[in-house]
Every structure is written in C-alpha cells, then in structure tokens.
Design a protein around this motif. Structure first.
Motif, PDB file in Angstrom:
ATOM      1  N   LYS A   1       0.870  -1.240  -0.119  1.00 28.75           N
ATOM      2  CA  LYS A   1      -0.011   0.168   0.175  1.00 28.75           C
ATOM      3  C   LYS A   1       0.953   1.228   0.118  1.00 28.75           C
ATOM      4  O   LYS A   1       0.615   2.221  -0.536  1.00 28.75           O
ATOM      5  CB  LYS A   1      -0.941   0.048   1.330  1.00 28.75           C
ATOM      6  CG  LYS A   1      -1.880  -0.973   1.094  1.00 28.75           C
ATOM      7  CD  LYS A   1      -3.098  -1.086   2.310  1.00 28.75           C
ATOM      8  CE  LYS A   1      -3.965  -1.988   2.362  1.00 28.75           C
ATOM      9  NZ  LYS A   1      -5.203  -1.912   3.537  1.00 28.75           N
ATOM     10  N   VAL A   2       1.747   1.285   0.819  1.00 31.26           N
ATOM     11  CA  VAL A   2       2.991   2.332   0.840  1.00 31.26           C
ATOM     12  C   VAL A   2       3.612   2.660  -0.785  1.00 31.26           C
ATOM     13  O   VAL A   2       3.639   3.497  -1.080  1.00 31.26           O
ATOM     14  CB  VAL A   2       4.089   2.122   1.934  1.00 31.26           C
ATOM     15  CG1 VAL A   2       5.226   3.086   1.704  1.00 31.26           C
ATOM     16  CG2 VAL A   2       3.557   2.213   3.139  1.00 31.26           C
ATOM     17  N   THR A   3       4.222   1.287  -1.037  1.00 30.08           N
ATOM     18  CA  THR A   3       4.652   1.412  -2.653  1.00 30.08           C
ATOM     19  C   THR A   3       3.612   1.911  -3.575  1.00 30.08           C
ATOM     20  O   THR A   3       3.900   2.825  -4.639  1.00 30.08           O
ATOM     21  CB  THR A   3       5.391   0.340  -2.859  1.00 30.08           C
ATOM     22  OG1 THR A   3       4.437  -0.884  -2.741  1.00 30.08           O
ATOM     23  CG2 THR A   3       6.520   0.160  -1.986  1.00 30.08           C
ATOM     24  N   ASP A   4       2.411   1.508  -3.565  1.00 30.58           N
ATOM     25  CA  ASP A   4       1.484   1.883  -4.573  1.00 30.58           C
ATOM     26  C   ASP A   4       1.124   3.156  -4.256  1.00 30.58           C
ATOM     27  O   ASP A   4       0.899   3.960  -5.534  1.00 30.58           O
ATOM     28  CB  ASP A   4       0.198   1.073  -4.229  1.00 30.58           C
ATOM     29  CG  ASP A   4      -0.938   1.037  -5.383  1.00 30.58           C
ATOM     30  OD1 ASP A   4      -0.489   0.885  -6.524  1.00 30.58           O
ATOM     31  OD2 ASP A   4      -1.790   1.848  -5.316  1.00 30.58           O
ATOM     32  N   GLN A   5       0.829   3.866  -3.302  1.00 29.77           N
ATOM     33  CA  GLN A   5       1.011   5.435  -3.172  1.00 29.77           C
ATOM     34  C   GLN A   5       2.354   6.409  -3.612  1.00 29.77           C
ATOM     35  O   GLN A   5       1.903   7.166  -4.370  1.00 29.77           O
ATOM     36  CB  GLN A   5       0.645   5.793  -1.786  1.00 29.77           C
ATOM     37  CG  GLN A   5       0.519   7.250  -1.582  1.00 29.77           C
ATOM     38  CD  GLN A   5      -0.763   7.714  -2.207  1.00 29.77           C
ATOM     39  OE1 GLN A   5      -2.035   7.157  -2.217  1.00 29.77           O
ATOM     40  NE2 GLN A   5      -0.817   8.850  -3.034  1.00 29.77           N
ATOM     41  N   VAL A   6       3.381   5.539  -3.387  1.00 28.99           N
ATOM     42  CA  VAL A   6       4.545   6.216  -3.995  1.00 28.99           C
ATOM     43  C   VAL A   6       4.253   6.087  -5.590  1.00 28.99           C
ATOM     44  O   VAL A   6       4.687   7.300  -6.165  1.00 28.99           O
ATOM     45  CB  VAL A   6       5.788   5.361  -3.633  1.00 28.99           C
ATOM     46  CG1 VAL A   6       7.129   6.097  -4.329  1.00 28.99           C
ATOM     47  CG2 VAL A   6       6.062   5.679  -1.952  1.00 28.99           C
ATOM     48  N   ILE A   7       3.969   5.121  -6.058  1.00 31.72           N
ATOM     49  CA  ILE A   7       3.764   5.078  -7.700  1.00 31.72           C
ATOM     50  C   ILE A   7       2.631   6.307  -8.065  1.00 31.72           C
ATOM     51  O   ILE A   7       3.076   6.986  -9.057  1.00 31.72           O
ATOM     52  CB  ILE A   7       3.258   3.541  -8.194  1.00 31.72           C
ATOM     53  CG1 ILE A   7       4.274   2.708  -7.715  1.00 31.72           C
ATOM     54  CG2 ILE A   7       2.926   3.849  -9.722  1.00 31.72           C
ATOM     55  CD1 ILE A   7       3.991   1.009  -7.945  1.00 31.72           C
ATOM     56  N   LYS A   8       1.848   6.214  -7.342  1.00 29.04           N
ATOM     57  CA  LYS A   8       0.943   7.349  -7.624  1.00 29.04           C
ATOM     58  C   LYS A   8       1.329   8.812  -7.649  1.00 29.04           C
ATOM     59  O   LYS A   8       0.995   9.557  -8.497  1.00 29.04           O
ATOM     60  CB  LYS A   8      -0.619   7.378  -6.863  1.00 29.04           C
ATOM     61  CG  LYS A   8      -1.459   6.073  -6.921  1.00 29.04           C
ATOM     62  CD  LYS A   8      -2.369   5.938  -6.048  1.00 29.04           C
ATOM     63  CE  LYS A   8      -3.465   4.760  -6.163  1.00 29.04           C
ATOM     64  NZ  LYS A   8      -4.292   4.696  -5.229  1.00 29.04           N
ATOM     65  N   ASP A   9       2.450   8.850  -6.881  1.00 32.92           N
ATOM     66  CA  ASP A   9       2.983  10.246  -6.502  1.00 32.92           C
ATOM     67  C   ASP A   9       4.030  10.393  -7.574  1.00 32.92           C
ATOM     68  O   ASP A   9       5.064  11.565  -7.421  1.00 32.92           O
ATOM     69  CB  ASP A   9       3.559  10.326  -5.193  1.00 32.92           C
ATOM     70  CG  ASP A   9       2.365  10.727  -4.190  1.00 32.92           C
ATOM     71  OD1 ASP A   9       1.344  10.911  -4.582  1.00 32.92           O
ATOM     72  OD2 ASP A   9       2.419   9.988  -2.890  1.00 32.92           O
ATOM     73  N   THR A  10       4.597   9.326  -8.184  1.00 30.78           N
ATOM     74  CA  THR A  10       5.695   9.279  -9.062  1.00 30.78           C
ATOM     75  C   THR A  10       5.338  10.191 -10.354  1.00 30.78           C
ATOM     76  O   THR A  10       5.006   9.451 -11.371  1.00 30.78           O
ATOM     77  CB  THR A  10       6.459   7.901  -9.254  1.00 30.78           C
ATOM     78  OG1 THR A  10       6.533   7.388  -7.988  1.00 30.78           O
ATOM     79  CG2 THR A  10       7.231   7.938 -10.109  1.00 30.78           C
ATOM     80  N   THR A  11       5.520  11.228 -10.279  1.00 35.61           N
ATOM     81  CA  THR A  11       5.174  12.140 -11.402  1.00 35.61           C
ATOM     82  C   THR A  11       6.234  12.955 -12.072  1.00 35.61           C
ATOM     83  O   THR A  11       6.067  13.668 -12.850  1.00 35.61           O
ATOM     84  CB  THR A  11       4.127  13.012 -11.087  1.00 35.61           C
ATOM     85  OG1 THR A  11       4.558  13.905  -9.987  1.00 35.61           O
ATOM     86  CG2 THR A  11       2.734  12.194 -10.696  1.00 35.61           C
ATOM     87  N   ILE A  12       7.343  12.719 -11.600  1.00 33.72           N
ATOM     88  CA  ILE A  12       8.807  13.483 -12.104  1.00 33.72           C
ATOM     89  C   ILE A  12       9.282  12.362 -13.309  1.00 33.72           C
ATOM     90  O   ILE A  12       9.841  11.431 -12.846  1.00 33.72           O
ATOM     91  CB  ILE A  12       9.734  13.547 -11.100  1.00 33.72           C
ATOM     92  CG1 ILE A  12       9.127  14.426 -10.036  1.00 33.72           C
ATOM     93  CG2 ILE A  12      10.908  14.164 -11.731  1.00 33.72           C
ATOM     94  CD1 ILE A  12      10.219  14.683  -8.856  1.00 33.72           C
ATOM     95  N   PRO A  13       9.093  13.037 -14.436  1.00 33.67           N
ATOM     96  CA  PRO A  13       9.708  12.233 -15.840  1.00 33.67           C
ATOM     97  C   PRO A  13      11.078  12.551 -15.644  1.00 33.67           C
ATOM     98  O   PRO A  13      11.681  13.598 -15.449  1.00 33.67           O
ATOM     99  CB  PRO A  13       8.784  12.736 -17.103  1.00 33.67           C
ATOM    100  CG  PRO A  13       8.484  14.207 -16.457  1.00 33.67           C
ATOM    101  CD  PRO A  13       8.309  14.262 -15.101  1.00 33.67           C
ATOM    102  N   VAL A  14      11.711  11.416 -16.018  1.00 39.56           N
ATOM    103  CA  VAL A  14      13.140  11.361 -15.966  1.00 39.56           C
ATOM    104  C   VAL A  14      13.581  11.009 -17.597  1.00 39.56           C
ATOM    105  O   VAL A  14      13.373   9.882 -18.114  1.00 39.56           O
ATOM    106  CB  VAL A  14      13.883  10.660 -15.067  1.00 39.56           C
ATOM    107  CG1 VAL A  14      15.604  10.624 -15.616  1.00 39.56           C
ATOM    108  CG2 VAL A  14      13.854  10.981 -13.622  1.00 39.56           C
TER     109      VAL A  14
END
Length: 453
Positions: A389-402
């Motif tokens: 659940k923690v990592t899934d929320q991190v994925i949703k917040d992962t919005t910085i494209p590299v």
C-alpha cells in the motif's frame, strides 16, 4: 504525462557513433555471436504466414531454471500454440545493449530484449529498436501513463514496461526505535537522523555513500528539480551542473565530510557484513531493495520496514522511478509482430503482469500492481502488512519524468570513480558534477547533436 523528444543527430554523427560503438564491441562479442549458429537463430524458423515461430528472448528476469519463468513461457505457448519462446539469459543493461548493437550490425538479432529504461534512448537513436506504437495500442490501458512515459519518445512507444522502481527508504526499524530516531520525511530530517545514529552507536551509519550509483544521484537531483538530460526541439540540454543539481551534491558532501554516511560501495562483502551487523541502517533505493537486502542478510528479516523517500520540501511527494526495465523489439527482428504481442501480453495484460509477481519483481502493469495489494509483503519485512500500500501510493505520486540521454555510459564513466575519489579525499563534489557535465556535452557534440544551454 508528455513523452520526451529524442532529437536526431546529424547523419554523419549518427554513423560515426554507431561505427565507434560497433568497433569497440566487436572483440568482446565475437565469441558470443559465433556461438549462435544459423540453426539457433529466429531467422532459421519458419516465418510463413500462420507457421510456427520461435521468439528468442534475451532476459535476466526470466531464468530458464526458474519454475515461475517456465510457467510464464508454458502459459504463453498454451495461448499461442504456434509461438515458442526461447529464453536466453543475458547480463545487465550495459552488456545487453552492447550485445544488441553488435547483433544489429550483423543482422542477426533476437526478437524480444529486456533492457533497463536508462539504456533505451541510446538504442533508439542508434536505430536498433522498433517503434511498436501500433502493435501495442490495444495494451495501453493496461499500464499507467507515468509508466509508459519511460518507454515513449516523440509519442512513439519503443518498449513495454516490465517492472518499475517506486523509490522508498528501507530502514532498520528495530534500531531506529532503539536509538529514538524518527523515520525522516525530509532530507533535512534525514541528516539529523544520521547525526543521532552516529551519537548512539559510533560504529553505525544511517547509510553508505555509494558513489557509483549514477541512477540514484540523477533521481535525487530530479527530485530537487534538476534535469540531467532534457530536450529543446532538435537539441539536447544537459543539467548535471545546474544549481538544483549542485544543491544535491552539496547535501551529500556535507554528510560525507561530517562522517555521517559510510563511503563504501553497495553489495561488497564489507557492506553485506555491516548490513548483517546492524551498522548500516537504511538504503534509499526502490521497492526492489528489500529483496536485495534479504539475499545478503536473511537473518535480519522482521527487523526492517520501508517508508516513502524523504522529500526536499515537506508536502511535495513527487519522485522519479529508480530502475526497472522494459521489453523492446529489435528493429531487425524477423518476427516483430509476434514479439510485440508477446511483450504486450507479459508486461501489460492482466494475466501476464500478475505472473510477473512470481519473479519477485514489482510489475509495471496495472493488474500486477493491483495484485501486490493482497500479496504477502517481502520476506525481509513479513510484519509490514502495508508495504505494498505504501509503494502503491509512491507510484501514484511518481510524477517526475526522467529523460535519459543517449550517452548515459559517458556520464557513468566520468562520474562514479571521480565522485568516490572526491569523497575519500574530501575534495569538491561540485567539481565532479561540473566535469561530468563537460564530458557529456562534449560527447553529444562529437556525436553530431546540437546542445543548448
């Protein structure tokens, strides 16, 4: 999320780059290419319409000896009786990319190749990867846009995501509790936590400082607002020495100079021993870190937990992904359509992405991600029931494209050893970042690219 644009080099620069790469790789790859007889390559298989097809799949995640990998291959063959998937184990991205470029020049390529995201741009500009946009159009809904962005350039798709690396801080919860250290939510708190750990145990460190982890330092700089590679129309921009990037260099230099992190590479016998002994207390990496730690310190299971990565500014949770890889189709694959269909099934379909969980990786597909929420936590932290659940929320917040440039290898060569030396000698980290900038820009220009400031 808008896909980055990859500017084409001038034709003469492109030819020179491919020729130089081919010459450098020829000696190393002669043996491996010679070992592939015509009877073993896809080109010898029947390519007639509706006839049997063998797809040669270069991968390090699907090992032929692994029952989970065999189950995946068998299932695909059950669904597509005329398609046989032949697994060929290869090394990491550098080895695989080199081997593929040589195979491309020889006109003798596999059909599906696993490659880390950071290695994809170089192969795209070399013309060694097929544009599979149309082939995977039906699979687009199976993967979130921020994950597709890692394989999409100029709005063209060059790979199907396999796995992703949501960034987390994996830490020794028992020792953090023992020393009264709160899990840091900002990098300022991280520095204070490092101070407290050193005071409580003079032999312990919050983490090691592994200078050769280019991808981490690039991600850390991106979190602070830097873009090490970006595009401006038909030109490249390089921001390794931008002020936001240098801010992160200053942060780590301060911790090193105050002896708050241990200057030591990862996964050495020394690092492994410190992990086992509770002398290295955390690792800022991705959701794959627990499985790596467990592989070297299984007796510490139950003592670790993971939390979202510390932020530069409180409340700004966005981070880039760290690591992960995709399935690409070489430009000269003789079974490209079948290869793209297999890649789309494995990485983006509901069944395929769920099956990837059995390989102990974090699937990039939505169905696989959803399945993690009811999956057992990693063996390293069986007690942390909310890990996914923690990592899934991190994925949703992962919005910085590299955006990775076509010469990541040049940055790696210029950066790692120099930064390690600076850490040991207590010399300027900023100068290392600036020297890396100069090397990357010079290499891009030599290859025929336009570089703007």
């Amino acid at each position: 999320m808008t896909s980055p644009t990859l500017p084409p080099p001038r034709p003469e620069g492109r030819r020179r780059r491919i020729t130089l790469l081919g010459a450098a790789l020829a000696v190393a790859l002669t043996a491996s290419l010679a070992a592939c007889s015509s009877a073993d390559t896809p080109s010898s298989e029947s390519a007639s319409a509706g006839g049997p097809v063998t797809l040669e799949f270069w991968t390090w995640s699907l090992k032929g000896s692994d029952p989970a990998a065999k189950a995946i291959v068998d299932r695909y063959h059950q669904l597509h009786p005329n398609v046989t998937v032949k697994l060929s184990e290869v090394g990491g991205t550098t080895e695989t990319a080199s081997k593929l470029l040589a195979a491309d020049q020889a006109g003798d390529t596999p059909d599906v190749v696993q490659l880390e995201y950071r290695g994809l741009p170089a192969l795209v500009v070399a013309g060694a990867v097929k544009d599979i946009t149309a082939d995977v159009a039906g699979a687009k809904s199976g993967v979130d846009p921020n994950v597709w962005a890692q394989t999409t350039f100029n709005d063209q798709v060059y790979g199907v995501p396999q796995d992703i690396g949501p960034m987390v801080l994996t830490y020794r919860k028992d020792l953090f509790d023992k020393y009264g250290v709160k899990v840091p939510t900002t990098w300022a708190e991280y520095a204070k936590a490092a101070e407290r750990i050193r005071k409580k145990d003079p032999d312990a460190y919050i983490a090691s400082f592994a200078a050769n982890q280019l991808e981490f330092f690039a991600a850390h700089a991106a979190q602070a607002g830097a873009q090490w590679w970006s595009t401006d129309g038909n030109a490249w921009k390089v921001g390794i020495d931008s002020e936001s990037s240098l801010k992160t260099a200053d942060f780590w230099q301060d911790l090193v100079e105050r002896d708050l992190v241990k200057v030591e590479p990862l996964l050495t016998p020394e690092w492994n021993a410190k992990i086992n002994d509770g002398k290295i207390l955390s690792w800022a990496a991705a959701a794959w870190a627990p499985s790596v730690i467990y592989s070297v310190a299984p007796d510490t299971a139950g003592k670790w937990e993971s939390a979202p990565l510390p932020q530069w500014t409180q409340g700004q949770a966005a981070v880039p992904f760290l690591g992960g890889s995709a399935y690409l189709v070489p430009a000269k694959s003789e079974h490209a359509k079948e290869a793209a269909a297999f890649a789309a099934w494995l990485g983006a379909s509901e069944e395929g992405s769920k099956l990837l969980l059995g390989l102990d990786i974090f699937p990039g597909g939505n169905a696989g991600r959803q399945a993690t929420l009811t999956h057992e936590p990693p063996k390293l932290m069986p007690q942390q029931k909310d890990f996914y659940k923690v990592t899934d929320q991190v994925i949703k917040d992962t919005t910085i494209p590299v955006t990775w440039g076509p010469n990541v290898n040049v940055a790696q060569s210029a950066f790692g050893d120099a930064l390690n030396k600076a850490a040991l000698d207590k010399t300027s980290f900023r100068e290392v970042y600036q020297a890396t900038q100069q090397a990357v820009v010079a290499d891009l220009q030599k290859a025929g690219y336009t570089v703007t400031k």
